[in-house]
Design an enzyme around this catalytic site. Structure first.
Site, PDB file in Angstrom:
ATOM      1  N   ASP A 119     -44.973 -23.123  11.734  1.00 39.46           N
ATOM      2  CA  ASP A 119     -43.915 -24.113  11.508  1.00 39.46           C
ATOM      3  C   ASP A 119     -42.851 -24.070  12.605  1.00 39.46           C
ATOM      4  O   ASP A 119     -42.857 -23.172  13.461  1.00 39.46           O
ATOM      5  CB  ASP A 119     -43.265 -23.900  10.123  1.00 39.46           C
ATOM      6  CG  ASP A 119     -42.991 -22.432   9.811  1.00 39.46           C
ATOM      7  OD1 ASP A 119     -42.939 -21.615  10.756  1.00 39.46           O
ATOM      8  OD2 ASP A 119     -42.830 -22.097   8.637  1.00 39.46           O
ATOM      9  N   HIS A 149     -42.757 -19.467  -1.154  1.00 43.17           N
ATOM     10  CA  HIS A 149     -43.287 -20.396  -0.145  1.00 43.17           C
ATOM     11  C   HIS A 149     -44.155 -19.688   0.898  1.00 43.17           C
ATOM     12  O   HIS A 149     -44.001 -18.491   1.148  1.00 43.17           O
ATOM     13  CB  HIS A 149     -42.165 -21.223   0.511  1.00 43.17           C
ATOM     14  CG  HIS A 149     -41.311 -20.507   1.500  1.00 43.17           C
ATOM     15  ND1 HIS A 149     -40.037 -20.929   1.831  1.00 43.17           N
ATOM     16  CD2 HIS A 149     -41.515 -19.400   2.266  1.00 43.17           C
ATOM     17  CE1 HIS A 149     -39.532 -20.122   2.744  1.00 43.17           C
ATOM     18  NE2 HIS A 149     -40.404 -19.195   3.021  1.00 43.17           N
ATOM     19  N   GLU A 203     -42.541 -25.487   0.392  1.00 46.12           N
ATOM     20  CA  GLU A 203     -41.655 -25.062  -0.689  1.00 46.12           C
ATOM     21  C   GLU A 203     -42.325 -25.353  -2.038  1.00 46.12           C
ATOM     22  O   GLU A 203     -43.327 -26.081  -2.099  1.00 46.12           O
ATOM     23  CB  GLU A 203     -40.327 -25.815  -0.569  1.00 46.12           C
ATOM     24  CG  GLU A 203     -39.601 -25.600   0.772  1.00 46.12           C
ATOM     25  CD  GLU A 203     -38.922 -24.236   0.926  1.00 46.12           C
ATOM     26  OE1 GLU A 203     -39.434 -23.231   0.394  1.00 46.12           O
ATOM     27  OE2 GLU A 203     -37.883 -24.163   1.620  1.00 46.12           O
ATOM     28  N   ASN A 256     -38.973 -17.573  -2.813  1.00 49.95           N
ATOM     29  CA  ASN A 256     -39.394 -18.577  -3.808  1.00 49.95           C
ATOM     30  C   ASN A 256     -40.906 -18.802  -3.790  1.00 49.95           C
ATOM     31  O   ASN A 256     -41.399 -19.755  -4.392  1.00 49.95           O
ATOM     32  CB  ASN A 256     -38.662 -19.908  -3.568  1.00 49.95           C
ATOM     33  CG  ASN A 256     -38.982 -20.520  -2.207  1.00 49.95           C
ATOM     34  OD1 ASN A 256     -39.787 -19.985  -1.455  1.00 49.95           O
ATOM     35  ND2 ASN A 256     -38.355 -21.644  -1.887  1.00 49.95           N
TER      36      ASN A 256
HETATM   37  P1  PGA Z   1     -39.030 -13.202   6.112  1.00 50.20           P
HETATM   38  O1  PGA Z   1     -39.513 -14.690   5.838  1.00 50.20           O
HETATM   39  O2  PGA Z   1     -40.181 -12.492   6.725  1.00 50.20           O
HETATM   40  O3  PGA Z   1     -37.883 -13.363   7.059  1.00 50.20           O
HETATM   41  O4  PGA Z   1     -38.637 -12.600   4.791  1.00 50.20           O
HETATM   42  C1  PGA Z   1     -40.726 -14.898   5.199  1.00 50.20           C
HETATM   43  C2  PGA Z   1     -40.916 -16.356   4.893  1.00 50.20           C
HETATM   44  O5  PGA Z   1     -39.939 -17.047   4.531  1.00 50.20           O
HETATM   45  O6  PGA Z   1     -42.050 -16.824   4.997  1.00 50.20           O
END
Ligand code: PGA
Length: 251
Positions: A71, A142, A147, A140
């Site tokens: 992304d 995702h 999302e 959450n």
């Molecule tokens: P993080 O993000 O590794 O910074 O916890 C993970 C994500 O949101 O996919």
């Protein structure tokens, strides 16, 4: 849905990184022109550090590897220090021998986002698909910026970020203020990710215990996008003890 997800619980986050890097190294040694999918965020940083070490000390070569990232923030160009292109350049690409022209990150400043996303999907197919996709997981549930509510067959597209994601990414690790975080992103879809031949999802820390439990033991549901990996034929979660804390003991 009978969950197929394999879970490997490691003692700590350093071990998570070593295990994940070993899986990449094994693939790249057996298939030097492997097509790999990559993720950003805090969690994979140590894995990229370990891959860079393996390149320097053990001769692991990325010279023929092609990479696709999950992304990119919509509105940021690749020189912005919070863009995912910048992250990948500094965390991995400049530390190994991958050819810059073989690294694909969605363009957050594309004039036509729909065309950008379509071209990205076409490029993945033309390269023969993704051999191994590395993922993180949001608080959450995702995966990439899919999302809750994202359909199982979603493709690469422009998406809106939830408030919880905006806050998670402005806690001082990345953006300093929620107002600075872009509200949208270009993201590979869940359908795009599910087509990878192998998936490895990493999670560390107690704030990932709930989404990991929901993804592995909860229903197969867009409410928890990572649960939509349950029927993937080759999906492994590599987690530390804290992130594994909510998993059913019978596993
Ligand atoms: P993080 O993000 O590794 O910074 O916890 C993970 C994500 O949101 O996919």
């Amino acid at each position: 849905m009978a969950g197929n997800i394999k879970v490997k619980v490691c003692k700590g986050s350093a071990d998570v990184a070593v295990q994940a890097a070993k899986i990449f190294a094994r693939l790249i040694k057996s298939k030097p022109d492997a097509v790999i999918g990559l993720a950003t965020g805090s969690t994979p940083e140590a894995t990229y550090g370990e891959l860079a070490r393996m390149h320097k000390k053990e001769g692991l070569s990325f010279a023929k590897v092609t990479s696709f990232n999950l992304d990119e923030y919509w509105g940021l160009d690749g020189d912005h220090d919070q863009s995912y292109r910048y992250f990948m350049n500094t965390q991995l690409f400049k530390k190994v021998d991958i050819r810059p022209w073989n690294t694909y990150v969605l363009n957050g400043k594309a004039v036509n986002p729909a065309l950008e996303c379509e071209a990205y999907e076409t490029k993945i197919v033309s390269m023969g698909g993704i051999d191994l996709w590395l993922l993180g997981i949001g608080g959450n549930g995702h995966i990439a910026f899919n999302e809750p509510g994202s359909p199982v067959d979603s493709r690469t597209r422009l998406v809106s970020l939830t408030q919880s994601t905006i806050e998670a990414n402005s806690d001082g690790r990345f953006f300093k203020d929620a107002a600075e975080v872009p509200r949208c992103a270009l993201s590979a879809g869940i359908g795009t990710i599910r087509e990878a031949r192998k998936i490895v999802l990493l999670a560390t820390g107690s704030n990932k215990a709930d989404p990991i439990a929901a993804a592995v033991n909860g229903p197969f549901s867009p409410d928890c996008p990572s649960s939509l990996l349950q029927d993937h034929p080759d999906c492994t979660f590599i987690v530390d003890k804290e992130a594994a804390a909510g998993l059913k003991k019978s596993r």
